[in-house]
Motif scaffolding. Structure first.
Motif, PDB file in Angstrom:
ATOM      1  N   UNK A 157       0.814  -1.204   0.000  1.00  0.00           N
ATOM      2  CA  UNK A 157       0.000   0.000   0.000  1.00  0.00           C
ATOM      3  C   UNK A 157       0.851   1.259   0.000  1.00  0.00           C
ATOM      4  N   UNK A 158       0.217   2.353   0.376  1.00  0.00           N
ATOM      5  CA  UNK A 158       0.874   3.661   0.418  1.00  0.00           C
ATOM      6  C   UNK A 158       1.386   3.903   1.835  1.00  0.00           C
ATOM      7  N   UNK A 159       2.687   4.123   1.942  1.00  0.00           N
ATOM      8  CA  UNK A 159       3.338   4.346   3.237  1.00  0.00           C
ATOM      9  C   UNK A 159       3.741   5.806   3.341  1.00  0.00           C
ATOM     10  N   UNK A 160       3.395   6.410   4.449  1.00  0.00           N
ATOM     11  CA  UNK A 160       3.757   7.806   4.704  1.00  0.00           C
ATOM     12  C   UNK A 160       4.768   7.842   5.839  1.00  0.00           C
ATOM     13  N   UNK A 161       5.846   8.569   5.624  1.00  0.00           N
ATOM     14  CA  UNK A 161       6.886   8.701   6.639  1.00  0.00           C
ATOM     15  C   UNK A 161       6.959  10.155   7.081  1.00  0.00           C
ATOM     16  N   UNK A 162       7.073  10.352   8.382  1.00  0.00           N
ATOM     17  CA  UNK A 162       7.226  11.701   8.928  1.00  0.00           C
ATOM     18  C   UNK A 162       8.367  11.682   9.925  1.00  0.00           C
ATOM     19  N   UNK A 163       9.178  12.719   9.909  1.00  0.00           N
ATOM     20  CA  UNK A 163      10.313  12.795  10.823  1.00  0.00           C
ATOM     21  C   UNK A 163      10.532  14.227  11.261  1.00  0.00           C
ATOM     22  N   UNK A 164      10.952  14.380  12.507  1.00  0.00           N
ATOM     23  CA  UNK A 164      11.298  15.694  13.032  1.00  0.00           C
ATOM     24  C   UNK A 164      12.423  15.532  14.042  1.00  0.00           C
ATOM     25  N   UNK A 165      13.221  16.563  14.203  1.00  0.00           N
ATOM     26  CA  UNK A 165      14.310  16.564  15.179  1.00  0.00           C
ATOM     27  C   UNK A 165      14.153  17.758  16.104  1.00  0.00           C
ATOM     28  N   UNK A 166      14.442  17.539  17.372  1.00  0.00           N
ATOM     29  CA  UNK A 166      14.324  18.604  18.352  1.00  0.00           C
ATOM     30  C   UNK A 166      15.370  18.452  19.434  1.00  0.00           C
ATOM     31  N   UNK A 167      15.701  19.568  20.058  1.00  0.00           N
ATOM     32  CA  UNK A 167      16.654  19.567  21.179  1.00  0.00           C
ATOM     33  C   UNK A 167      15.886  19.440  22.478  1.00  0.00           C
ATOM     34  N   UNK A 168      16.398  18.588  23.372  1.00  0.00           N
ATOM     35  CA  UNK A 168      15.785  18.413  24.688  1.00  0.00           C
ATOM     36  C   UNK A 168      16.841  18.598  25.774  1.00  0.00           C
ATOM     37  N   UNK A 169      16.494  19.262  26.862  1.00  0.00           N
ATOM     38  CA  UNK A 169      17.472  19.560  27.919  1.00  0.00           C
ATOM     39  C   UNK A 169      17.680  18.404  28.898  1.00  0.00           C
ATOM     40  N   UNK A 170      17.932  17.213  28.358  1.00  0.00           N
ATOM     41  CA  UNK A 170      18.225  16.043  29.190  1.00  0.00           C
ATOM     42  C   UNK A 170      19.403  15.304  28.570  1.00  0.00           C
ATOM     43  N   UNK A 171      20.101  14.541  29.378  1.00  0.00           N
ATOM     44  CA  UNK A 171      21.253  13.802  28.872  1.00  0.00           C
ATOM     45  C   UNK A 171      20.803  12.679  27.949  1.00  0.00           C
ATOM     46  N   UNK A 172      21.647  12.262  27.010  1.00  0.00           N
ATOM     47  CA  UNK A 172      21.283  11.153  26.116  1.00  0.00           C
ATOM     48  C   UNK A 172      20.921   9.877  26.858  1.00  0.00           C
ATOM     49  N   UNK A 173      21.668   9.552  27.924  1.00  0.00           N
ATOM     50  CA  UNK A 173      21.373   8.332  28.678  1.00  0.00           C
ATOM     51  C   UNK A 173      20.008   8.408  29.343  1.00  0.00           C
ATOM     52  N   UNK A 174      19.694   9.565  29.893  1.00  0.00           N
ATOM     53  CA  UNK A 174      18.390   9.736  30.551  1.00  0.00           C
ATOM     54  C   UNK A 174      17.250   9.618  29.530  1.00  0.00           C
ATOM     55  N   UNK A 175      17.434  10.219  28.375  1.00  0.00           N
ATOM     56  CA  UNK A 175      16.404  10.170  27.337  1.00  0.00           C
ATOM     57  C   UNK A 175      16.231   8.753  26.798  1.00  0.00           C
ATOM     58  N   UNK A 176      17.347   8.056  26.604  1.00  0.00           N
ATOM     59  CA  UNK A 176      17.317   6.673  26.124  1.00  0.00           C
ATOM     60  C   UNK A 176      16.563   5.779  27.100  1.00  0.00           C
ATOM     61  N   UNK A 177      16.875   5.898  28.389  1.00  0.00           N
ATOM     62  CA  UNK A 177      16.206   5.085  29.405  1.00  0.00           C
ATOM     63  C   UNK A 177      14.710   5.387  29.456  1.00  0.00           C
ATOM     64  N   UNK A 178      14.367   6.650  29.295  1.00  0.00           N
ATOM     65  CA  UNK A 178      12.950   7.038  29.334  1.00  0.00           C
ATOM     66  C   UNK A 178      12.168   6.428  28.169  1.00  0.00           C
ATOM     67  N   UNK A 179      12.707   6.523  26.965  1.00  0.00           N
ATOM     68  CA  UNK A 179      11.975   6.077  25.780  1.00  0.00           C
ATOM     69  C   UNK A 179      11.889   4.559  25.677  1.00  0.00           C
ATOM     70  N   UNK A 180      12.874   3.857  26.197  1.00  0.00           N
ATOM     71  CA  UNK A 180      12.839   2.401  26.075  1.00  0.00           C
ATOM     72  C   UNK A 180      12.069   1.733  27.222  1.00  0.00           C
ATOM     73  N   UNK A 181      11.771   2.483  28.283  1.00  0.00           N
ATOM     74  CA  UNK A 181      11.108   1.933  29.464  1.00  0.00           C
ATOM     75  C   UNK A 181       9.604   1.840  29.218  1.00  0.00           C
ATOM     76  N   UNK A 182       9.078   0.621  29.249  1.00  0.00           N
ATOM     77  CA  UNK A 182       7.656   0.436  28.935  1.00  0.00           C
ATOM     78  C   UNK A 182       6.751   1.099  29.962  1.00  0.00           C
TER      79      UNK A 182
END
Length: 233
Positions: free
Chosen positions: A51-76
């Motif tokens: 079928x038809x696939x739509x892709x969307x992407x955006x980048x933004x700066x966040x005032x947190x460390x990479x490790x903190x952000x990684x742990x947050x996003x992967x934590x169910x």
């Protein structure tokens, strides 16, 4: 593990131009230039829905460390804070397989309790090194998961992954400071791939573009709000 590897590879190729998939940048008509939206049509690749696939992407700066952000996003346990499709319900980890020495490098199977798709699980891979990290996920039918776990070929399991790429501010050498200060900011890229029509011959509609654009913008706002709430605790 092979299914997760293919999922991550499809995510990387799906949100960037490649020789296999020709992308056309679309005009959003929203004035929101920080979100790029592109489309493609899948006709004969059994590894993703036709079928038809739509892709969307955006980048933004966040005032947190990479490790903190990684742990947050992967934590169910935090996922219902940002995942609109979870309907605010709890997400549980059904099982996981470690993929390396780092505790964050793992392949997980998640279950959304309030999801309208009761026959679907979420396959997620999280991986990190000194240069950055990724959290990639895709909905997979329970029957397909069982077939793969029983040793069947995973190449025909249709995947349409979305996810996050996290980069620290500056190159690694700039973060190895004598006073051991932590990096206080991260660059987060959010990328979604959505099947907007299961007919490859269908035309893309403005409504589909606006829906995906709103989805990615809303997810970005939810992540910001959830991180703020966590930091304030």
């Amino acid at each position: 593990m092979k299914l997760a590897e293919r999922m991550t590879n499809k995510f990387c190729s799906g949100v960037s131009a490649s020789s296999r998939h020709t992308w056309t940048k679309l005009s959003q008509g929203t004035g929101d230039d920080d979100v790029r939206v592109m489309s493609r049509k899948n006709v004969d690749d059994p590894g993703e829905p036709p079928g038809v696939v739509l892709s969307a992407a955006t980048s933004l700066w966040l005032p947190v460390s990479p490790n903190r952000l990684f742990d947050f996003l992967r934590d169910q346990s935090f996922r219902n804070e940002w995942d609109i499709l979870s309907n605010g319900g709890p997400i549980e980890e059904v099982t996981h397989i470690s993929n390396g020495k780092d505790r964050g490098n793992r392949v997980s199977v998640l279950s959304a309790k309030n999801s309208s798709q009761s026959n679907t699980l979420i396959l997620q891979e999280s991986c990190a090194d000194s240069y950055g990290s990724m959290v990639v996920y895709a909905p997979v039918e329970i029957s397909a998961i069982h077939q793969v776990m029983n040793g069947n070929d995973s190449l025909n399991v249709a995947l349409l992954p979305s996810g996050f790429v996290i980069l620290p501010e500056g190159p690694p050498e700039s973060r190895s400071l004598a006073d051991n200060r932590q990096v206080e900011g991260s660059i987060l890229t959010i990328a979604f791939q959505i099947l907007v029509n299961d007919l490859p011959t269908a035309k893309l509609t403005l409504e589909s573009v606006e829906t995906v654009n709103n989805l990615i913008s809303c997810t970005a706002q939810r992540i910001k709000a959830a991180l703020q709430k966590v930091e304030d605790v």
